[in-house]
Every structure is written in structure tokens, then in C-alpha cells.
Design a protein around this motif. Structure first.
Motif, PDB file in Angstrom:
ATOM      1  N   VAL A 140       2.215  11.929   5.923  1.00  9.70           N
ATOM      2  CA  VAL A 140       1.839  11.411   7.241  1.00  9.70           C
ATOM      3  C   VAL A 140       0.325  11.406   7.406  1.00  9.70           C
ATOM      4  CG1 VAL A 140       1.896  11.921   9.711  1.00  9.70           C
ATOM      5  CG2 VAL A 140       4.008  12.005   8.372  1.00  9.70           C
ATOM      6  N   GLU A 141      -0.325  12.468   6.945  1.00 12.41           N
ATOM      7  CA  GLU A 141      -1.786  12.549   7.042  1.00 12.41           C
ATOM      8  C   GLU A 141      -2.444  11.445   6.220  1.00 12.41           C
ATOM      9  OE1 GLU A 141      -5.364  15.699   5.910  1.00 12.41           O
ATOM     10  OE2 GLU A 141      -3.310  16.423   6.137  1.00 12.41           O
ATOM     11  N   THR A 142      -1.914  11.204   5.004  1.00 11.14           N
ATOM     12  CA  THR A 142      -2.452  10.144   4.146  1.00 11.14           C
ATOM     13  C   THR A 142      -2.267   8.776   4.788  1.00 11.14           C
ATOM     14  OG1 THR A 142      -1.974  11.432   2.155  1.00 11.14           O
ATOM     15  CG2 THR A 142      -2.286   9.065   1.867  1.00 11.14           C
ATOM     16  N   LEU A 143      -1.073   8.548   5.346  1.00 11.44           N
ATOM     17  CA  LEU A 143      -0.786   7.259   5.974  1.00 11.44           C
ATOM     18  C   LEU A 143      -1.707   7.023   7.170  1.00 11.44           C
ATOM     19  CD1 LEU A 143       2.709   5.754   6.674  1.00 11.44           C
ATOM     20  CD2 LEU A 143       0.959   5.693   8.439  1.00 11.44           C
ATOM     21  N   ALA A 144      -1.869   8.017   8.010  1.00 10.20           N
ATOM     22  CA  ALA A 144      -2.705   7.864   9.204  1.00 10.20           C
ATOM     23  C   ALA A 144      -4.139   7.530   8.833  1.00 10.20           C
ATOM     24  CB  ALA A 144      -2.654   9.143  10.038  1.00 10.20           C
ATOM     25  N   ARG A 168       0.873  -1.179   0.000  1.00  2.08           N
ATOM     26  CA  ARG A 168       0.000   0.000   0.000  1.00  2.08           C
ATOM     27  C   ARG A 168       0.913   1.233   0.000  1.00  2.08           C
ATOM     28  NH1 ARG A 168      -5.281  -1.403   1.273  1.00  2.08           N
ATOM     29  NH2 ARG A 168      -5.885   0.710   1.859  1.00  2.08           N
ATOM     30  N   ILE A 169       1.820   1.251  -0.967  1.00  2.00           N
ATOM     31  CA  ILE A 169       2.900   2.239  -0.982  1.00  2.00           C
ATOM     32  C   ILE A 169       2.349   3.659  -1.044  1.00  2.00           C
ATOM     33  CG2 ILE A 169       4.898   3.076  -2.277  1.00  2.00           C
ATOM     34  CD1 ILE A 169       5.340   0.200  -3.205  1.00  2.00           C
ATOM     35  N   ILE A 170       2.851   4.488  -0.148  1.00  2.00           N
ATOM     36  CA  ILE A 170       2.539   5.928  -0.164  1.00  2.00           C
ATOM     37  C   ILE A 170       3.784   6.617  -0.712  1.00  2.00           C
ATOM     38  CG2 ILE A 170       1.964   7.943   1.217  1.00  2.00           C
ATOM     39  CD1 ILE A 170       0.562   6.096   3.164  1.00  2.00           C
ATOM     40  N   PRO A 171       3.696   7.194  -1.899  1.00  2.00           N
ATOM     41  CA  PRO A 171       4.890   7.743  -2.558  1.00  2.00           C
ATOM     42  C   PRO A 171       5.587   8.811  -1.727  1.00  2.00           C
ATOM     43  CG  PRO A 171       3.023   7.641  -4.066  1.00  2.00           C
ATOM     44  CD  PRO A 171       2.481   7.374  -2.694  1.00  2.00           C
ATOM     45  N   VAL A 172       6.893   8.922  -1.944  1.00  2.00           N
ATOM     46  CA  VAL A 172       7.686   9.963  -1.294  1.00  2.00           C
ATOM     47  C   VAL A 172       8.267  10.881  -2.361  1.00  2.00           C
ATOM     48  CG1 VAL A 172       8.278   8.534   0.681  1.00  2.00           C
ATOM     49  CG2 VAL A 172       9.768   8.523  -1.320  1.00  2.00           C
ATOM     50  N   SER A 173       8.518  12.122  -1.973  1.00  2.00           N
ATOM     51  CA  SER A 173       9.133  13.089  -2.884  1.00  2.00           C
ATOM     52  C   SER A 173      10.600  13.223  -2.507  1.00  2.00           C
ATOM     53  CB  SER A 173       8.425  14.446  -2.775  1.00  2.00           C
ATOM     54  OG  SER A 173       7.059  14.317  -3.114  1.00  2.00           O
ATOM     55  N   LEU A 174      11.472  12.690  -3.343  1.00  2.00           N
ATOM     56  CA  LEU A 174      12.901  12.711  -3.054  1.00  2.00           C
ATOM     57  C   LEU A 174      13.551  13.990  -3.573  1.00  2.00           C
ATOM     58  CD1 LEU A 174      13.895   9.059  -3.998  1.00  2.00           C
ATOM     59  CD2 LEU A 174      13.569   9.994  -1.716  1.00  2.00           C
ATOM     60  N   PRO A 175      14.378  14.636  -2.746  1.00  2.00           N
ATOM     61  CA  PRO A 175      15.158  15.775  -3.241  1.00  2.00           C
ATOM     62  C   PRO A 175      16.077  15.320  -4.369  1.00  2.00           C
ATOM     63  CG  PRO A 175      15.208  15.660  -0.841  1.00  2.00           C
ATOM     64  CD  PRO A 175      14.601  14.378  -1.328  1.00  2.00           C
ATOM     65  N   PRO A 176      16.451  16.228  -5.257  1.00  2.00           N
ATOM     66  CA  PRO A 176      17.274  15.839  -6.413  1.00  2.00           C
ATOM     67  C   PRO A 176      18.629  15.256  -6.032  1.00  2.00           C
ATOM     68  CG  PRO A 176      17.095  18.237  -6.213  1.00  2.00           C
ATOM     69  CD  PRO A 176      16.109  17.657  -5.272  1.00  2.00           C
ATOM     70  N   ASP A 177      19.153  15.587  -4.842  1.00  2.00           N
ATOM     71  CA  ASP A 177      20.483  15.090  -4.471  1.00  2.00           C
ATOM     72  C   ASP A 177      20.430  13.783  -3.674  1.00  2.00           C
ATOM     73  OD1 ASP A 177      19.217  16.359  -2.368  1.00  2.00           O
ATOM     74  OD2 ASP A 177      21.114  16.933  -1.400  1.00  2.00           O
ATOM     75  N   LEU A 227       1.747  -8.329   6.421  1.00  2.00           N
ATOM     76  CA  LEU A 227       2.661  -7.196   6.315  1.00  2.00           C
ATOM     77  C   LEU A 227       2.045  -6.189   5.360  1.00  2.00           C
ATOM     78  CD1 LEU A 227       5.390  -5.603   6.283  1.00  2.00           C
ATOM     79  CD2 LEU A 227       6.139  -7.208   4.509  1.00  2.00           C
ATOM     80  N   VAL A 228       1.778  -4.995   5.846  1.00  2.00           N
ATOM     81  CA  VAL A 228       1.254  -3.921   5.004  1.00  2.00           C
ATOM     82  C   VAL A 228       2.411  -2.970   4.724  1.00  2.00           C
ATOM     83  CG1 VAL A 228      -0.407  -2.039   4.817  1.00  2.00           C
ATOM     84  CG2 VAL A 228      -1.041  -4.142   6.008  1.00  2.00           C
ATOM     85  N   GLY A 229       2.806  -2.876   3.460  1.00  2.00           N
ATOM     86  CA  GLY A 229       3.977  -2.098   3.104  1.00  2.00           C
ATOM     87  C   GLY A 229       3.637  -0.702   2.630  1.00  2.00           C
ATOM     88  N   TYR A 230       3.831   0.276   3.498  1.00  2.00           N
ATOM     89  CA  TYR A 230       3.700   1.668   3.074  1.00  2.00           C
ATOM     90  C   TYR A 230       4.993   2.144   2.417  1.00  2.00           C
ATOM     91  CZ  TYR A 230      -0.672   2.077   5.671  1.00  2.00           C
ATOM     92  OH  TYR A 230      -1.969   1.915   6.115  1.00  2.00           O
ATOM     93  N   ALA A 231       6.106   1.500   2.769  1.00  2.00           N
ATOM     94  CA  ALA A 231       7.384   1.736   2.092  1.00  2.00           C
ATOM     95  C   ALA A 231       7.586   0.610   1.079  1.00  2.00           C
ATOM     96  CB  ALA A 231       8.526   1.748   3.110  1.00  2.00           C
ATOM     97  N   PRO A 232       8.364   0.829   0.020  1.00  2.00           N
ATOM     98  CA  PRO A 232       8.593  -0.225  -0.983  1.00  2.00           C
ATOM     99  C   PRO A 232       9.428  -1.361  -0.394  1.00  2.00           C
ATOM    100  CG  PRO A 232       9.921   1.726  -1.463  1.00  2.00           C
ATOM    101  CD  PRO A 232       9.003   2.108  -0.348  1.00  2.00           C
ATOM    102  N   LEU A 233       8.873  -2.582  -0.389  1.00  2.00           N
ATOM    103  CA  LEU A 233       9.539  -3.718   0.249  1.00  2.00           C
ATOM    104  C   LEU A 233       9.638  -4.946  -0.639  1.00  2.00           C
ATOM    105  CD1 LEU A 233       7.691  -3.490   3.691  1.00  2.00           C
ATOM    106  CD2 LEU A 233      10.065  -2.852   3.268  1.00  2.00           C
TER     107      LEU A 233
END
Length: 689
Positions: free
Chosen positions: A151-155, A100-109, A302-308
Motif C-alpha cells: 500500500v505504501e509503495t502504491l500510494a 505498473r504492476i506492484i507484486p503481491v505475496s500470495l499465501p501457499p494455499d 488505464l494504469v494497472g497496478y494489478a495484472p490486467l
């Protein structure tokens, strides 16, 4: 204790030799980090001290990397008890993975491939310099995984998911069970806690022994105001850990960062929400928190909010080929979805020949009782011994048991994937699918209730698992008012077996579910039989034989349902009348005297020769003399039993009881005595083997 002083280390000296013997065994439980520092750590000192010892290690999470390798340190495997075997042996349960991946916004570096390494390093022992570096990494992770919108989406998703998941697990566990959320950092754990508390204020409570959720992490004095409210003293930590192990405690959600992910077992935990990109041995250790057996728990989730997904695949490469093929830990939820559709197909095939058009009944919007009627009719069809598939060879399960088992598997796999987005997307008509699954579950509940009632009518206990299942599902199947009496469910209303009149008989014969009516009436008779003949072996055997003969003729289709109901009603009247049979004697016989009368009157020749009055006198004297001479140990000591036999034989001989029937009568009297053992023995309890 193997230690090296700072001076020794600075001088480059090795640990002193303790023994060069070769017959020393070093047994290591949980072969982890402390045994891989072969340069200047515990592992090096141990080998310097015992250079020729044999090292044997146990581990559930073998490691194989360039820097750390379990087999390089301890040698090849001596024996492997793999994950699949543990599941097959019912020592643990399989764990499924629902992404149930919740996407993250990665900085360019930021390189996404380095995130796992960043997180892993946060759990290592840190010196001051390393801690400053870690603080920078924490800040990065807080930005990535702790973004307010994320965090709001995950909760919100977790609360909705857990609300449904806990409900689905109640029949298996007898309660909601527990869940664990793993956050990427301590700060994120607190942010998620606060976000959930906004959605469910009643879940949070500052008292350590109250509230539905708690945070557990390592606290340090330098922590800021965000973290300090969640610091736990050692005694408070023990309280929270104990609450998580107690299935009756209100605590349902543990939020952790790294604590409790290894070496902590709380069997009621069945779901782990992972919002931390773990991998390798640490990931497998964390998954083991939900694979412990508990009551009726059949799977962990196992519910994966992070990519596993990829990390799970790589972690399993360190395990046996069977574990990799089976995906014992981290099996994809797709396999559970497939099992749901397979079981639905199997159940539909079982019901295809049925004359009951249950879908048509359910579609009749004018019928306010359509759901209960459909469930009853299908249960009646499945339980009817004349239904094809119910008459089988020994060792083969009849149709109603095969349905019960298949519907049980359907319920199990649906509990795993009901919350999966993939399940909903692939379902087609999801409302119809959920209705059918619920209908099959309700039919299964009805069948389990029937089987439980059968056992109770025979005086047999039901398993704790069945009791939990019925306690949590029975009220969901039909309205609570309809579930209170199983005979009313079968169409009998609240019939009194002692007053079965013509109107009641006609109602039974006109029942829409005749086999359920037959079964309910049979149970009423069995219960009355146990009540009336509690201490009467002869009458027990007689009535049981009559009932068994009737049911056998019914199963062989020698009697219709209507004919069997007539016969059962007559038997019910005879059983009820038997309770008053002692009043026919002069003077009347009480229930104990009547039981011994039946024992000595069992032989027709004795009855004809001696007459009813004489046999009644024998019964009265038997009760009186046995009650006065019985001892605590009569049941277990053969010499005492032999003495009682002699006493009974002499009494029978005094009344000229036929000698050729005496032995059988004595044996029957002894058997009859055993039913009164606890009541008649001194202090109310007979000593038994």
C-alpha cells in the motif's frame, strides 16, 4: 410490475400469463444480471408472463460464459456500433493501458487464477451465509493486496504519477482533470487513502465539499471504525459525484471499490488506476469511465497496478474484430511509445533542411537566452512563406501546419507514455529526448500563438481549445516577462505604430527572425486598420488591398524581408495619418461624415465634376438625414431599405450627382450604413436577419 410472492415460489407456481400476443416488444436497456436468471428470477417471470414477446436488448458489454450469455438470452446481434466506430465518430476516446504492476505475496494455499473470481463475487447480492464466506475472502484479499509495504509503495507511485499526469493534461483540458482509483476491497481503499494523506496532507479534508480526494463505497451499519468515517449519506454522495463532474472543483481523485464503475459519467476523468484484478464485462464497464469526450481530451489512460493484460485481451474477444485489432479499450502503452518516436523522426526530417542549427544554439551554455533564440529561429523558418514546403497547392497543408500537427500528436502521445517505465528504459538518453520533445512543443506553441494573433488582428475569435492551450502553455515556453507582448517576442519591442521612426525601422530590418518581425508588423497594421476604418468600407477595402499586394509580392519573393518592412512601415504611417484626414476639410468632417464622403467620392469623375467641398456637404447631409429617418427594422425589411434608397437618390440628385454613377454610389452608401446599423438604430440595435 412482474413479481412472484414467497408462497408462489414455495409452491413452485410460475408467474401468471399476462398475454400470448406475438406483437409485443420488450426493450431492455443495459442487458445485465437481472436478465440471466432464467430459473427462478426476473427473467423467468418475464418470459412466463409474455411467452411470445420479442426481446430486444442494448448493451455496451456483451457477456459470453457458460453461465451467462447475452446472445443466448436475446438472440444474435441486430446491429453493432463498435468501440472503434465510436472513437472514429469522436463520440468517445481510445483508452491506453500502462502496466505498473506492484507484486503481491500470495499465501501457499491461494491459487492466483482464482483471485479474479473472488473479487467478482464480492459485488454480487449476498445473503447472510454468502456474506460470511465473502468476509473470509475479503480478509484474504486484504492480506494480499492490502499488505502495508505494498500500500505504501502504491500510494507513493500514484502521487508521483498523478503529479506528472495532471500537468501533462492541463493544455488539453484547461485544468488537471480527474482520476479514479479502484481498490480490491473497501478496507484497502481506506488504507490507500490514509497512505496518500500522509504524503499529501492537503489532499484530505473531512468536509464532503472540500479536499482533493474522496472515497466512495457502500457503507453498512455493521462496518468497523476503519470504514465508518467514509460513510456518505445520499445527499453527500450526490455532492461528491457532482464535484467529480465539475472541472473547476478541486476534487481530483476518486477512490472506489465497486460504486461508480457502471452508469456514472464524469467526463473530466481521464486516468483510472486499477488495483483490482477485474475482468470481462466489469472490466470494460470500468474502462468506460475514462473514455468520455471532454474539451480537448484525446485519450484515456488505464494504469494497472494489478495484472490486467490477459484479462483485457479476453474481454475484447466479446467485441468486434475491429475492436480487437484496434484495442480501442486497453491499447498497450507500447503503441503510444512507438508513436512518440515516429513523430520525433517526422519532425527531425522537417527541420533537417533548415539553416537554423537549433541543437548547437541549445548547447551554447554561454548564451542565457539560447532556448528562446532557438525557438524563435525555428518558428521563423517554419512560418516563412519562402521556406520550401510552405508554397503548396490548394488542399495541401504547408510546412508550418504539418509541423504543428505532428508536434501536436507528439505532445498527445507523450502525455500518455511519459510516466511509463518502458518509455524511460527504451529512451536511451532520456534527458536529451525530453529536452527535444519540450523544444518541439515550445515551437508549436509559438506557431499557435502566431496563428491566434493573426486571427485577433483580423478581428476573428479563436477557438476555446486554442485559448485553453495557450493559457496553460504560453507561460511555460519562455519567462513570463517575455511572453506578455508578441511584438516584443518578434524583436520589435513595444513599438507604437503611430511613431515608427528610423531607429525602429533599423531594428526591424536587423531582426534575427525577420519573418516573425514582418508578421508582427503586419498584425499591428491590421489592428490599426480595423481601429481607423471601423465604419469606413472604402478605406477598409483600399488598405486591405494594399496590404494583400505587399504580402503577395513577399511570398512570390519579389520583396526581401528588409524591403517589405520598409513598405509596411510606410503603409503603417499612411494608416495612422488616415485617422486625422477629416481635419483637412472646412469645417472638419467627423468619422461618420468622412466615411460617407469616401462613399460618394469613390468615383473620380464625380470628384472632378463636383469638387471636394460639395461632396463633403453631401456627406454631412447624408449623416444627418439618415440618422433622423432610420428605423429598427431597416436592416431586415426590404420595403424599408427601398425607401431609404429612394431617399438617398433624391439627395444625390438635388446636388446634381452624375446620374451614370448614382446607382453605384447608392449601393456604397447603403453598405456604409450597415456598418453603423447597431449604433444608429433606435435603442442601439438594428433588427437583422
Amino acid at each position: 410490475m412482474l413479481t412472484a410472492s414467497i408462497a408462489d415460489r414455495q409452491a413452485g407456481r410460475s408467474h401468471p400469463l399476462l398475454s400470448e400476443r406475438r406483437n409485443i416488444l420488450v426493450i431492455v436497456d443495459e442487458a445485465h444480471r437481472s436478465h440471466y436468471d432464467t430459473l427462478d428470477g426476473y427473467a423467468r417471470h418475464l418470459r412466463d408472463a409474455l411467452p411470445h414477446a420479442t426481446f430486444i436488448a442494448f448493451t455496451g458489454t456483451p457477456i459470453s460464459t457458460a453461465e451467462v450469455n447475452t446472445r443466448a438470452i436475446f438472440g444474435d446481434y441486430i446491429d453493432v456500433y463498435d468501440l472503434k466506430r465510436a472513437v472514429d465518430d469522436e463520440a468517445t476516446v481510445r483508452v491506453y493501458h500502462e502496466p505498473r504492476i506492484i507484486p503481491v505475496s500470495l499465501p501457499p494455499d491461494i491459487d492466483p487464477d482464482t483471485i479474479d473470481d473472488e473479487v467478482e463475487q464480492l459485488t454480487a447480492s449476498l445473503d447472510d451465509g454468502e456474506r460470511r464466506k465473502a468476509e473470509a475472502k475479503v480478509a484474504t484479499l486484504n492480506t494480499i493486496y492490502g499488505a502495508p509495504d505494498r500500500v505504501e509503495t502504491l500510494a507513493k507511485d500514484l502521487v508521483e504519477h498523478w503529479d506528472e499526469r495532471r500537468t501533462l493534461m492541463e493544455p488539453q483540458l484547461g485544468g488537471p482533470g480527474k482520476a479514479m482509483l479502484v481498490g480490491a476491497t473497501r478496507e484497502i481503499c481506506v488504507r490507500i487513502f490514509d497512505a496518500i494523506a500522509k504524503l499529501r496532507p492537503d489532499w484530505a479534508d473531512p468536509a464532503v465539499d472540500k479536499g482533493k480526494m474522496k472515497i466512495v463505497f457502500h457503507g453498512v451499519p455493521t462496518d468497523d471504525e476503519l470504514l465508518r468515517p467514509h460513510h456518505l449519506r445520499p445527499s453527500q454522495l450526490k455532492t461528491v459525484q457532482a464535484r467529480a463532474k465539475d472541472p473547476d472543483d478541486e476534487l481530483e481523485l476518486l477512490i472506489v471499490h465497486s460504486m461508480l464503475l457502471t452508469g456514472y459519467d464524469a467526463p473530466p476523468i481521464h486516468t483510472i488506476y486499477m488495483d483490482r484484478p477485474m475482468r470481462g464485462a466489469n472490466l470494460m464497464q470500468a474502462l468506460a469511465r475514462v473514455n468520455r469526450r471532454f474539451r480537448g481530451k484525446q485519450d484515456g489512460l488505464l494504469v494497472g497496478y494489478a495484472p490486467l493484460t490477459e484479462n483485457l485481451r479476453k474481454a475484447l474477444t466479446e467485441y468486434s474484430r475491429r475492436d480487437q485489432e484496434d484495442q480501442t479499450l486497453g491499447r498497450e502503452i507500447d503503441r503510444a511509445i512507438g508513436e512518440v518516436h515516429n513523430e520525433i523522426a517526422v519532425i527531425e526530417a522537417m527541420l533537417a533542411p533548415a539553416p537554423v542549427k537549433w541543437r548547437e544554439i541549445l548547447a551554447n551554455g554561454q548564451d542565457r537566452t539560447r532556448w528562446v533564440r532557438a525557438v524563435r529561429k525555428v518558428a521563423n523558418y517554419l512560418r516563412d512563406p519562402r521556406t520550401p514546403g510552405n508554397t503548396v497547392e490548394p488542399g495541401t497543408k504547408p510546412l508550418h501546419q504539418r509541423f504543428r500537427d505532428s508536434a501536436g500528436r507528439l505532445e498527445r502521445f507523450y502525455a500518455l507514455c511519459a510516466t511509463s517505465r518502458d518509455f524511460v528504459e527504451r529512451a536511451g538518453d532520456i534527458q536529451r529526448l525530453r529536452r527535444d520533445i519540450t523544444f518541439f512543443r515550445d515551437v508549436r506553441v509559438w506557431i499557435v500563438k502566431e496563428e491566434a494573433a493573426d486571427r485577433e488582428a483580423k478581428g476573428l475569435p479563436n477557438t476555446a481549445e486554442v485559448e485553453r492551450y495557450l493559457a496553460h502553455l504560453a507561460a511555460q515556453v519562455v519567462d513570463a516577462a517575455d511572453i506578455t507582448d508578441i511584438y516584443e517576442e518578434a524583436g520589435l519591442g513595444r513599438l507604437d505604430i503611430t511613431d515608427l521612426n528610423g531607429v525602429a525601422l533599423q531594428r526591424l530590418q536587423d531582426s534575427e527572425t525577420p519573418h516573425l518581425a514582418v508578421s508582427a508588423l503586419r498584425r499591428l497594421i491590421e489592428q490599426k486598420m480595423r481601429e481607423v476604418t471601423k465604419h469606413n468600407v472604402v478605406r477598409q477595402e483600399r488598405f486591405s488591398a494594399l496590404l494583400e499586394d505587399l504580402m503577395g509580392r513577399y511570398m512570390r519573393q519579389q520583396l526581401t524581408s528588409a524591403q517589405l518592412i520598409v513598405e509596411l512601415v510606410e503603409l503603417a504611417k499612411e494608416v495612422s495619418a488616415d485617422a486625422r484626414r477629416g481635419q483637412r476639410f472646412d469645417p472638419p468632417l467627423n468619422h461618420a461624415e468622412l466615411a460617407f464622403y469616401d462613399a460618394v467620392a469613390q468615383n473620380e469623375a464625380a470628384t472632378e465634376l463636383m469638387g471636394v467641398g460639395t461632396l463633403a456637404d453631401i456627406a454631412r447631409e447624408l449623416v444627418k438625414s439618415i440618422q433622423s429617418s432610420i428605423t429598427v427594422d431597416w436592416f431586415s425589411r426590404e420595403p424599408v431599405r427601398a425607401k431609404l434608397r429612394t431617399h438617398i437618390r433624391r439627395l444625390l440628385a438635388r446636388y446634381d450627382y452624375p446620374p451614370d454613377h448614382e446607382r453605384a454610389a447608392v449601393d456604397l452608401v447603403i453598405r456604409q450604413m450597415e456598418t453603423f446599423a447597431d449604433e444608429w438604430a433606435p435603442n442601439g440595435q438594428a433588427a437583422k436577419h
